[in-house]
Design a protein around this motif. Structure first.
Motif, short mmCIF file in Angstrom:
data_model
loop_
_atom_site.label_atom_id
_atom_site.label_comp_id
_atom_site.label_asym_id
_atom_site.label_seq_id
_atom_site.Cartn_x
_atom_site.Cartn_y
_atom_site.Cartn_z
N ASN A 121 12.76 23.57 52.39
CA ASN A 121 13.53 24.79 52.67
C ASN A 121 13.61 25.00 54.18
O ASN A 121 12.62 25.38 54.82
CB ASN A 121 12.87 25.99 52.00
CG ASN A 121 13.65 27.28 52.22
OD1 ASN A 121 14.80 27.26 52.63
ND2 ASN A 121 13.01 28.41 51.95
N ALA A 164 10.35 30.43 54.07
CA ALA A 164 11.54 30.25 54.91
C ALA A 164 11.19 29.35 56.09
O ALA A 164 10.14 29.47 56.70
CB ALA A 164 12.01 31.61 55.41
N SER A 195 11.85 18.99 44.32
CA SER A 195 12.68 19.86 45.15
C SER A 195 12.69 19.37 46.58
O SER A 195 11.75 18.69 47.04
CB SER A 195 12.19 21.32 45.11
OG SER A 195 10.92 21.45 45.70
N ASN A 216 18.27 26.93 49.56
CA ASN A 216 16.88 27.21 49.95
C ASN A 216 15.84 26.41 49.14
O ASN A 216 14.80 26.91 48.77
CB ASN A 216 16.57 28.71 49.89
CG ASN A 216 16.69 29.31 48.50
OD1 ASN A 216 17.19 28.68 47.57
ND2 ASN A 216 16.24 30.55 48.35
N GLY A 217 16.15 25.15 48.92
CA GLY A 217 15.20 24.25 48.27
C GLY A 217 14.97 24.54 46.81
O GLY A 217 13.82 24.62 46.36
N THR A 263 16.01 27.06 55.44
CA THR A 263 16.82 28.27 55.59
C THR A 263 15.93 29.47 55.94
O THR A 263 14.70 29.40 55.82
CB THR A 263 17.57 28.58 54.29
OG1 THR A 263 16.64 29.12 53.32
CG2 THR A 263 18.24 27.35 53.71
N THR A 270 19.11 27.48 39.81
CA THR A 270 19.48 28.58 40.69
C THR A 270 19.64 29.86 39.87
O THR A 270 19.83 29.81 38.65
CB THR A 270 20.79 28.29 41.43
OG1 THR A 270 21.84 28.07 40.47
CG2 THR A 270 20.65 27.05 42.32
N ALA A 314 17.13 31.97 43.98
CA ALA A 314 17.16 30.54 44.30
C ALA A 314 18.62 30.13 44.35
O ALA A 314 19.36 30.30 43.38
CB ALA A 314 16.41 29.74 43.25
N ARG A 343 11.91 30.99 48.88
CA ARG A 343 12.23 30.71 47.48
C ARG A 343 10.92 30.69 46.69
O ARG A 343 10.38 29.65 46.35
CB ARG A 343 12.97 29.38 47.36
CG ARG A 343 13.56 29.08 45.97
CD ARG A 343 13.13 27.73 45.46
NE ARG A 343 11.68 27.63 45.31
CZ ARG A 343 11.03 26.53 44.95
NH1 ARG A 343 11.70 25.41 44.74
NH2 ARG A 343 9.71 26.51 44.82
N LYS A 396 7.32 28.51 48.94
CA LYS A 396 8.49 27.83 49.53
C LYS A 396 9.01 28.65 50.71
O LYS A 396 10.12 29.18 50.72
CB LYS A 396 9.57 27.66 48.48
CG LYS A 396 10.63 26.62 48.84
CD LYS A 396 10.07 25.21 48.74
CE LYS A 396 11.06 24.24 48.23
NZ LYS A 396 10.61 22.88 48.12
N TRP A 420 15.66 31.96 54.09
CA TRP A 420 15.42 32.63 52.81
C TRP A 420 14.26 31.96 52.07
O TRP A 420 14.36 30.79 51.71
CB TRP A 420 16.67 32.55 51.93
CG TRP A 420 17.93 33.00 52.62
CD1 TRP A 420 18.14 34.15 53.31
CD2 TRP A 420 19.17 32.27 52.67
NE1 TRP A 420 19.42 34.21 53.78
CE2 TRP A 420 20.08 33.06 53.40
CE3 TRP A 420 19.60 31.05 52.16
CZ2 TRP A 420 21.39 32.66 53.65
CZ3 TRP A 420 20.90 30.64 52.41
CH2 TRP A 420 21.77 31.45 53.14
#
Length: 236
Positions: A181, A71, A178, A111-112, A183, A161, A107, A187, A69, A185
């Motif tokens: 993502n 970024a 999901s 961020n998905g 972001t 999360t 998580a 995941r 996942k 970040w």
């Protein structure tokens, strides 16, 4: 473990699946078979012993999946049940199986994160799900909008999360998915799909990184198995 992700994701082979719209890695199958770090994680007592208790007996690893996942580039996952694939493609007779998700990063709501429909496993296998026909490199049976709306009306949606090191143990018929993502970040989650040892696959049309040929019981390693790995000297 996060450092090991980079090495595993750089591997070349059919077990590594890219994102559809970027060069980012979407999936790595079977890391527990070729990475010592993921091999040890796949036998860590902190998740394995609770799963054995829940199953009321021994389990084997049907499949593992690393989902980076990434970024900015981590793509979404359609709503689905894992057992739909294991039943149809691999001939698992019963849904006596769990999806174990080990968070390698925090998580959060942005961020998905993985999303579940609580209680959806009680509906059993949803036969009307749509086969994605092995494209691109993995199999999902998408839950239709109509069916998803029905079960969400009853159960709602819950985000998974938590900090790195958190573990989710979920029934194989739990509906989940999901969002993407976008972001900065990552995941990263390592998924272990495990089943009761007396519930083996009966069809072997898929590669071994999708469907194991070994359903012998796995045994837990010592609680410090990952710490000792980090302390061992590098090979010459």
């Amino acid at each position: 473990m996060r450092a090991e992700v980079e090495s595993v994701a750089a591997r070349e082979g059919p077990e590594v699946v890219p994102e559809a719209e970027s060069d980012a890695v979407r999936l790595v199958y079977g890391a527990h078979r070729f990475s010592e770090a993921f091999h040890r994680l796949s036998r860590h007592p902190r998740w394995l012993e609770p799963v054995q208790d829940l199953m009321d007996g021994p389990v084997y690893i049907h499949q593992s999946r690393l989902n980076p996942k990434a970024a900015f580039h981590g793509g979404p996952w359609a709503w689905h049940q894992d057992y739909a694939t294991w039943s149809d493609r691999d001939g698992l007779k019963e849904p006596r199986a769990f999806m174990v998700a080990i968070l390698l990063d925090e998580a959060n709501t942005a961020n998905g994160p993985l999303m579940l429909v609580p209680g959806s496993h009680h509906y059993g296998l949803i036969a009307e799900a749509v086969d994605n026909d092995e494209s691109p490199g993995y199999t999902l049976f998408h839950i239709t909008d109509e069916h998803l709306s029905h079960i969400v009306d009853a159960g709602g949606i819950e985000q998974v999360t938590g900090p790195a090191g958190s573990v989710l143990i979920s029934h194989a018929n739990m509906v989940h998915g999901s969002a993407g993502n976008i972001t900065p970040w990552p995941r990263r989650i390592f998924y272990l799909n495990v089943a009761a040892t007396d519930n083996p696959p009966t069809r072997f049309e898929r590669a071994e990184h999708h469907c194991t040929r070994d359903w012998s019981a796995i045994e837990p390693l010592d609680d410090d198995c990952l710490r000792t790995l980090s302390q061992e000297p590098a090979a010459d």
